[in-house]
Design a protein around this motif. Structure first.
Motif, PDB file in Angstrom:
ATOM      1  N   CYS A  79       0.833  -1.202   0.000  1.00  0.00           N
ATOM      2  CA  CYS A  79       0.000   0.000   0.000  1.00  0.00           C
ATOM      3  C   CYS A  79       0.870   1.255   0.000  1.00  0.00           C
ATOM      4  CB  CYS A  79      -0.915  -0.022   1.226  1.00  0.00           C
ATOM      5  SG  CYS A  79      -2.004   1.395   1.386  1.00  0.00           S
ATOM      6  N   SER A 105      -4.080   3.477   3.279  1.00  0.00           N
ATOM      7  CA  SER A 105      -5.245   2.997   4.031  1.00  0.00           C
ATOM      8  C   SER A 105      -4.873   1.907   5.024  1.00  0.00           C
ATOM      9  CB  SER A 105      -6.306   2.466   3.070  1.00  0.00           C
ATOM     10  OG  SER A 105      -6.701   3.468   2.181  1.00  0.00           O
ATOM     11  N   LYS A 127      -3.206   3.531   8.023  1.00  0.00           N
ATOM     12  CA  LYS A 127      -4.186   4.257   8.840  1.00  0.00           C
ATOM     13  C   LYS A 127      -5.038   3.292   9.656  1.00  0.00           C
ATOM     14  CE  LYS A 127      -4.127   8.064   8.946  1.00  0.00           C
ATOM     15  NZ  LYS A 127      -3.224   8.829   9.814  1.00  0.00           N
ATOM     16  N   TYR A 129      -2.105   8.873   3.229  1.00  0.00           N
ATOM     17  CA  TYR A 129      -2.741   8.157   2.128  1.00  0.00           C
ATOM     18  C   TYR A 129      -2.845   6.642   2.268  1.00  0.00           C
ATOM     19  CZ  TYR A 129      -2.372  12.569  -0.369  1.00  0.00           C
ATOM     20  OH  TYR A 129      -2.483  13.880  -0.735  1.00  0.00           O
TER      21      TYR A 129
END
Length: 140
Positions: free
Chosen positions: A50, A117, A120, A115
């Motif tokens: 990612c 995901s 996060k 950015y």
């Protein structure tokens, strides 16, 4: 987004397939001859993939091309815990190419802090740290 899982043997070997038909094999890492990644291994692979997609995309938008990008990811778990989740995840981004130091640092920071995901989502459970190496030099 949807994933389908099928058991392939009488132990822990599974095949997962997404809607596009991409296949990933899973297995229990404690098996004598595992036939795939463990679920926790896939989480580390997920955060590295990612964030790498983000870094490449950010630099491409600035018309900067990397010669190479590698990420070493290490997950630290609490020994002996019943729920043996990651408590800390550290990523080492290794970049090569004609990219200014500040732009390389900023691209990784934007990915990790805004950015990505996966990062996060994981930061709710684990401390996530990272470092950036560009052309053999640790950036600060």
């Amino acid at each position: 987004m949807k994933v389908f899982l099928t058991r392939l043997n009488d132990a822990y070997h599974f095949e997962t397939k997404n809607e596009r038909g991409d296949v990933v094999h899973l297995d229990n890492k404690s098996e004598e001859n595992p036939q795939g990644s463990s679920p926790m291994d896939l989480i580390l692979r997920g955060i590295s993939g990612c964030s790498s997609i983000d870094v490449v995309m950010i630099l491409k938008k600035q018309h900067l091309e990397l010669e190479d990008l590698q990420v070493e990811v290490e997950g630290f778990r609490e020994d002996g815990a019943v729920l043996n989740v990651f408590k800390k995840i550290h990523l080492n981004f290794i970049l090569k190419g004609e990219v200014p130091d500040a732009k390389a640092l900023r691209a990784v920071a934007l990915s990790m802090e805004k950015y990505c995901s996966v990062a996060k989502m994981l930061e709710k459970a684990a401390e996530i740290t990272y470092e950036v190496n560009l052309n053999g030099k640790l950036l600060q």
